[in-house]
Motif scaffolding. Structure first.
Motif, PDB file in Angstrom:
ATOM      1  N   GLY A  71     -21.046   7.120  -7.193  1.00  0.00           N
ATOM      2  CA  GLY A  71     -20.568   6.732  -8.513  1.00  0.00           C
ATOM      3  C   GLY A  71     -19.146   6.218  -8.512  1.00  0.00           C
ATOM      4  N   SER A  72     -18.459   6.321  -7.362  1.00  0.00           N
ATOM      5  CA  SER A  72     -17.099   5.800  -7.246  1.00  0.00           C
ATOM      6  C   SER A  72     -16.769   5.656  -5.770  1.00  0.00           C
ATOM      7  CB  SER A  72     -16.079   6.733  -7.920  1.00  0.00           C
ATOM      8  OG  SER A  72     -16.059   7.990  -7.262  1.00  0.00           O
ATOM      9  N   VAL A  73     -15.717   4.899  -5.487  1.00  0.00           N
ATOM     10  CA  VAL A  73     -15.304   4.704  -4.101  1.00  0.00           C
ATOM     11  C   VAL A  73     -13.839   4.308  -4.073  1.00  0.00           C
ATOM     12  CG1 VAL A  73     -15.868   2.236  -3.962  1.00  0.00           C
ATOM     13  CG2 VAL A  73     -16.010   3.650  -1.896  1.00  0.00           C
ATOM     14  N   ARG A  74     -13.148   4.686  -2.996  1.00  0.00           N
ATOM     15  CA  ARG A  74     -11.760   4.238  -2.783  1.00  0.00           C
ATOM     16  C   ARG A  74     -11.729   3.371  -1.534  1.00  0.00           C
ATOM     17  NH1 ARG A  74      -6.767   8.252  -3.039  1.00  0.00           N
ATOM     18  NH2 ARG A  74      -6.943   7.579  -5.227  1.00  0.00           N
ATOM     19  N   LEU A  75     -11.234   2.147  -1.679  1.00  0.00           N
ATOM     20  CA  LEU A  75     -11.099   1.210  -0.569  1.00  0.00           C
ATOM     21  C   LEU A  75      -9.609   1.058  -0.279  1.00  0.00           C
ATOM     22  CD1 LEU A  75     -13.624  -1.441  -1.935  1.00  0.00           C
ATOM     23  CD2 LEU A  75     -14.093   0.390  -0.299  1.00  0.00           C
ATOM     24  N   THR A  76      -9.209   1.207   0.974  1.00  0.00           N
ATOM     25  CA  THR A  76      -7.791   1.181   1.318  1.00  0.00           C
ATOM     26  C   THR A  76      -7.483   0.097   2.346  1.00  0.00           C
ATOM     27  OG1 THR A  76      -8.051   2.838   3.068  1.00  0.00           O
ATOM     28  CG2 THR A  76      -7.573   3.646   0.850  1.00  0.00           C
ATOM     29  N   SER A  77      -6.276  -0.429   2.273  1.00  0.00           N
ATOM     30  CA  SER A  77      -5.775  -1.416   3.229  1.00  0.00           C
ATOM     31  C   SER A  77      -4.336  -1.060   3.571  1.00  0.00           C
ATOM     32  CB  SER A  77      -5.814  -2.835   2.657  1.00  0.00           C
ATOM     33  OG  SER A  77      -7.115  -3.200   2.261  1.00  0.00           O
ATOM     34  N   GLU A  78      -4.013  -1.034   4.862  1.00  0.00           N
ATOM     35  CA  GLU A  78      -2.625  -0.821   5.274  1.00  0.00           C
ATOM     36  C   GLU A  78      -1.934  -2.172   5.316  1.00  0.00           C
ATOM     37  OE1 GLU A  78      -1.284   0.574   9.322  1.00  0.00           O
ATOM     38  OE2 GLU A  78      -0.771   2.361   8.147  1.00  0.00           O
ATOM     39  N   VAL A  79      -1.028  -2.415   4.380  1.00  0.00           N
ATOM     40  CA  VAL A  79      -0.381  -3.719   4.265  1.00  0.00           C
ATOM     41  C   VAL A  79       0.943  -3.768   5.022  1.00  0.00           C
ATOM     42  CG1 VAL A  79      -1.525  -4.264   2.094  1.00  0.00           C
ATOM     43  CG2 VAL A  79       0.661  -3.052   2.046  1.00  0.00           C
ATOM     44  N   ALA A  80       1.402  -2.616   5.477  1.00  0.00           N
ATOM     45  CA  ALA A  80       2.568  -2.495   6.357  1.00  0.00           C
ATOM     46  C   ALA A  80       2.487  -1.094   6.948  1.00  0.00           C
ATOM     47  CB  ALA A  80       3.880  -2.696   5.595  1.00  0.00           C
ATOM     48  N   ASP A  81       3.324  -0.826   7.940  1.00  0.00           N
ATOM     49  CA  ASP A  81       3.279   0.475   8.581  1.00  0.00           C
ATOM     50  C   ASP A  81       3.553   1.587   7.572  1.00  0.00           C
ATOM     51  OD1 ASP A  81       3.206   2.459  10.537  1.00  0.00           O
ATOM     52  OD2 ASP A  81       5.342   2.271  10.956  1.00  0.00           O
ATOM     53  N   GLY A  82       2.553   2.434   7.328  1.00  0.00           N
ATOM     54  CA  GLY A  82       2.730   3.534   6.388  1.00  0.00           C
ATOM     55  C   GLY A  82       2.677   3.135   4.932  1.00  0.00           C
ATOM     56  N   LEU A  83       2.315   1.885   4.646  1.00  0.00           N
ATOM     57  CA  LEU A  83       2.249   1.398   3.263  1.00  0.00           C
ATOM     58  C   LEU A  83       0.791   1.072   2.946  1.00  0.00           C
ATOM     59  CD1 LEU A  83       4.147   0.770   0.871  1.00  0.00           C
ATOM     60  CD2 LEU A  83       4.246  -1.596   1.695  1.00  0.00           C
ATOM     61  N   GLU A  84       0.192   1.832   2.044  1.00  0.00           N
ATOM     62  CA  GLU A  84      -1.247   1.780   1.800  1.00  0.00           C
ATOM     63  C   GLU A  84      -1.562   1.242   0.412  1.00  0.00           C
ATOM     64  OE1 GLU A  84      -4.263   5.035   3.053  1.00  0.00           O
ATOM     65  OE2 GLU A  84      -3.807   5.451   0.935  1.00  0.00           O
ATOM     66  N   LEU A  85      -2.359   0.181   0.370  1.00  0.00           N
ATOM     67  CA  LEU A  85      -2.866  -0.355  -0.890  1.00  0.00           C
ATOM     68  C   LEU A  85      -4.199   0.316  -1.185  1.00  0.00           C
ATOM     69  CD1 LEU A  85      -2.252  -2.722  -3.012  1.00  0.00           C
ATOM     70  CD2 LEU A  85      -4.043  -3.952  -1.782  1.00  0.00           C
ATOM     71  N   ARG A  86      -4.360   0.829  -2.399  1.00  0.00           N
ATOM     72  CA  ARG A  86      -5.581   1.540  -2.784  1.00  0.00           C
ATOM     73  C   ARG A  86      -6.302   0.814  -3.914  1.00  0.00           C
ATOM     74  NH1 ARG A  86      -3.403   7.851  -2.935  1.00  0.00           N
ATOM     75  NH2 ARG A  86      -3.052   8.045  -0.669  1.00  0.00           N
ATOM     76  N   LEU A  87      -7.582   0.575  -3.694  1.00  0.00           N
ATOM     77  CA  LEU A  87      -8.445  -0.001  -4.726  1.00  0.00           C
ATOM     78  C   LEU A  87      -9.510   1.040  -5.061  1.00  0.00           C
ATOM     79  CD1 LEU A  87      -9.631  -2.312  -6.474  1.00  0.00           C
ATOM     80  CD2 LEU A  87     -10.828  -3.107  -4.412  1.00  0.00           C
ATOM     81  N   ASP A 120       8.760  10.592   0.152  1.00  0.00           N
ATOM     82  CA  ASP A 120       8.090  11.561  -0.713  1.00  0.00           C
ATOM     83  C   ASP A 120       7.505  10.856  -1.933  1.00  0.00           C
ATOM     84  OD1 ASP A 120       8.389  13.671  -3.183  1.00  0.00           O
ATOM     85  OD2 ASP A 120       7.905  14.698  -1.300  1.00  0.00           O
ATOM     86  N   GLU A 121       6.379  11.385  -2.394  1.00  0.00           N
ATOM     87  CA  GLU A 121       5.712  10.772  -3.555  1.00  0.00           C
ATOM     88  C   GLU A 121       6.621  10.714  -4.772  1.00  0.00           C
ATOM     89  OE1 GLU A 121       1.687  11.529  -6.289  1.00  0.00           O
ATOM     90  OE2 GLU A 121       2.138  12.800  -4.565  1.00  0.00           O
ATOM     91  N   LYS A 122       7.534  11.677  -4.912  1.00  0.00           N
ATOM     92  CA  LYS A 122       8.421  11.744  -6.071  1.00  0.00           C
ATOM     93  C   LYS A 122       9.751  11.014  -5.839  1.00  0.00           C
ATOM     94  CE  LYS A 122       6.476  16.128  -7.678  1.00  0.00           C
ATOM     95  NZ  LYS A 122       6.761  17.547  -8.021  1.00  0.00           N
ATOM     96  N   ALA A 123       9.870  10.299  -4.738  1.00  0.00           N
ATOM     97  CA  ALA A 123      11.105   9.563  -4.457  1.00  0.00           C
ATOM     98  C   ALA A 123      11.328   8.487  -5.523  1.00  0.00           C
ATOM     99  CB  ALA A 123      11.032   8.923  -3.079  1.00  0.00           C
ATOM    100  N   VAL A 124      12.577   8.137  -5.735  1.00  0.00           N
ATOM    101  CA  VAL A 124      12.898   7.096  -6.710  1.00  0.00           C
ATOM    102  C   VAL A 124      12.445   5.744  -6.165  1.00  0.00           C
ATOM    103  CG1 VAL A 124      14.845   8.385  -7.658  1.00  0.00           C
ATOM    104  CG2 VAL A 124      15.211   6.787  -5.764  1.00  0.00           C
ATOM    105  N   LEU A 125      12.264   4.786  -7.066  1.00  0.00           N
ATOM    106  CA  LEU A 125      11.730   3.481  -6.684  1.00  0.00           C
ATOM    107  C   LEU A 125      12.597   2.787  -5.635  1.00  0.00           C
ATOM    108  CD1 LEU A 125       9.576   1.333  -7.124  1.00  0.00           C
ATOM    109  CD2 LEU A 125      10.954   0.426  -9.016  1.00  0.00           C
ATOM    110  N   ALA A 126      13.905   2.966  -5.687  1.00  0.00           N
ATOM    111  CA  ALA A 126      14.805   2.311  -4.731  1.00  0.00           C
ATOM    112  C   ALA A 126      14.555   2.768  -3.293  1.00  0.00           C
ATOM    113  CB  ALA A 126      16.260   2.576  -5.113  1.00  0.00           C
ATOM    114  N   GLN A 127      13.907   3.914  -3.123  1.00  0.00           N
ATOM    115  CA  GLN A 127      13.615   4.423  -1.782  1.00  0.00           C
ATOM    116  C   GLN A 127      12.240   3.968  -1.267  1.00  0.00           C
ATOM    117  OE1 GLN A 127      14.165   8.615  -2.878  1.00  0.00           O
ATOM    118  NE2 GLN A 127      16.003   8.675  -1.607  1.00  0.00           N
ATOM    119  N   LYS A 128      11.454   3.351  -2.133  1.00  0.00           N
ATOM    120  CA  LYS A 128      10.107   2.930  -1.764  1.00  0.00           C
ATOM    121  C   LYS A 128      10.065   1.432  -1.490  1.00  0.00           C
ATOM    122  CE  LYS A 128       7.925   6.417  -4.724  1.00  0.00           C
ATOM    123  NZ  LYS A 128       7.019   6.656  -5.871  1.00  0.00           N
TER     124      LYS A 128
END
Length: 266
Positions: A71-87, A120-128
């Motif tokens: 009923g659902s699925v997550r498709l992922t792509s690594e667009v850079a080292d350690g940077l994951e795009l999730r669909l 960290d997931e809670k890091a500010v945008l400037a760190q991502k």
């Protein structure tokens, strides 16, 4: 003395004969190692990240689709080292995907987000490392028992037109890794399909800009990411009663003759 010299020469020749294959073998192994190294991509060069369609692995599933069964699925792509795009893609009514027939309306939703695993997931945008999406398109291709192919479903949009006006955006597109949640398309529909359809594959194509170094405007590069979603389609009750085939042979998730385009649009 001459015979002793000849004996030494023969021994040296044998030693070389034994060493040479080992040297060649070593060279061959080194060649294999270098051949296996990924190609280096220069700064700001456009690349295409494509994920192949899943292969059918069970005869009991005429059109192998994890989406249909879960009923659902997550498709992922690594667009850079350690940077994951999730669909993430889901059925609006996930418990009724077995009722997705050629004539019934088939409602689904999807979301696109990105996660920078270096911080960290809670890091500010400037760190991502930021990722912007400037366009998204969805095309389709059917698998039919009669062998025909059709493209009944299409979706194309600038993501900035699909979200509230206060979301973070720029000339590069809609910012995905923000606390506002990236891109969300809550509902879209696949409607009428050819009567003998037993599967349909959706191809998602996203044009994105990826930041190479966090908080560095000059480090962005363009990519086009492709993801494939196979969906099983069931026979209408009338068809099943009439004994028409529902596509019992195994199939790849991507319908036969699928025409991919891997040209970069960024």
């Amino acid at each position: 003395m001459p015979s002793r010299r000849r004996a030494r020469a023969v021994a040296a020749t044998v030693a070389l004969a034994l060493v040479a294959p080992a040297m060649l073998s070593g060279c061959s192994q080194m060649s294999d190692i270098f051949a296996s190294l990924p190609g280096q991509i220069g700064g700001k060069q456009s690349v295409v990240v494509a994920t192949p369609a899943p292969q059918s692995s069970a005869a009991s599933k005429p059109f192998d689709s994890q989406f249909t069964y879960d009923g659902s699925v997550r498709l992922t792509s690594e667009v850079a080292d350690g940077l994951e795009l999730r669909l993430d893609v889901w059925a609006v009514d996930p418990k009724r995907t077995m009722e997705w027939t050629a004539t019934n309306e088939k409602q689904l939703g999807f979301a696109v987000n990105v996660v920078d695993n270096r911080v960290d997931e809670k890091a500010v945008l400037a760190q991502k490392r930021r990722v912007y999406v400037s366009s998204i398109s969805v095309t389709s291709q059917t698998a039919q028992t009669g062998g025909q192919v059709s493209n009944p479903f299409q979706f194309s949009a600038d993501p900035r037109t699909l979200v509230p006006s206060d979301t973070l955006r720029s000339d590069r597109g809609l910012l995905l890794n923000s606390f506002q949640g990236g891109l969300l398309v809550p509902t879209t529909s696949i409607r009428q399909l050819p009567a003998d359809t037993y599967g349909i594959t959706l191809e998602f194509a996203l044009n994105i800009a990826v930041e190479g170094t966090a908080n560095t405007d000059t480090s962005f590069s363009q990519q086009t990411v492709y993801q494939y979603l196979p969906i099983a389609i069931y026979a209408d009750e009338g068809q099943a009663a009439g004994g028409q085939s529902t596509g019992t042979s195994s199939s790849t998730g991507r319908a036969p003759g699928w025409g991919q385009s891997t040209t970069n649009q960024g």
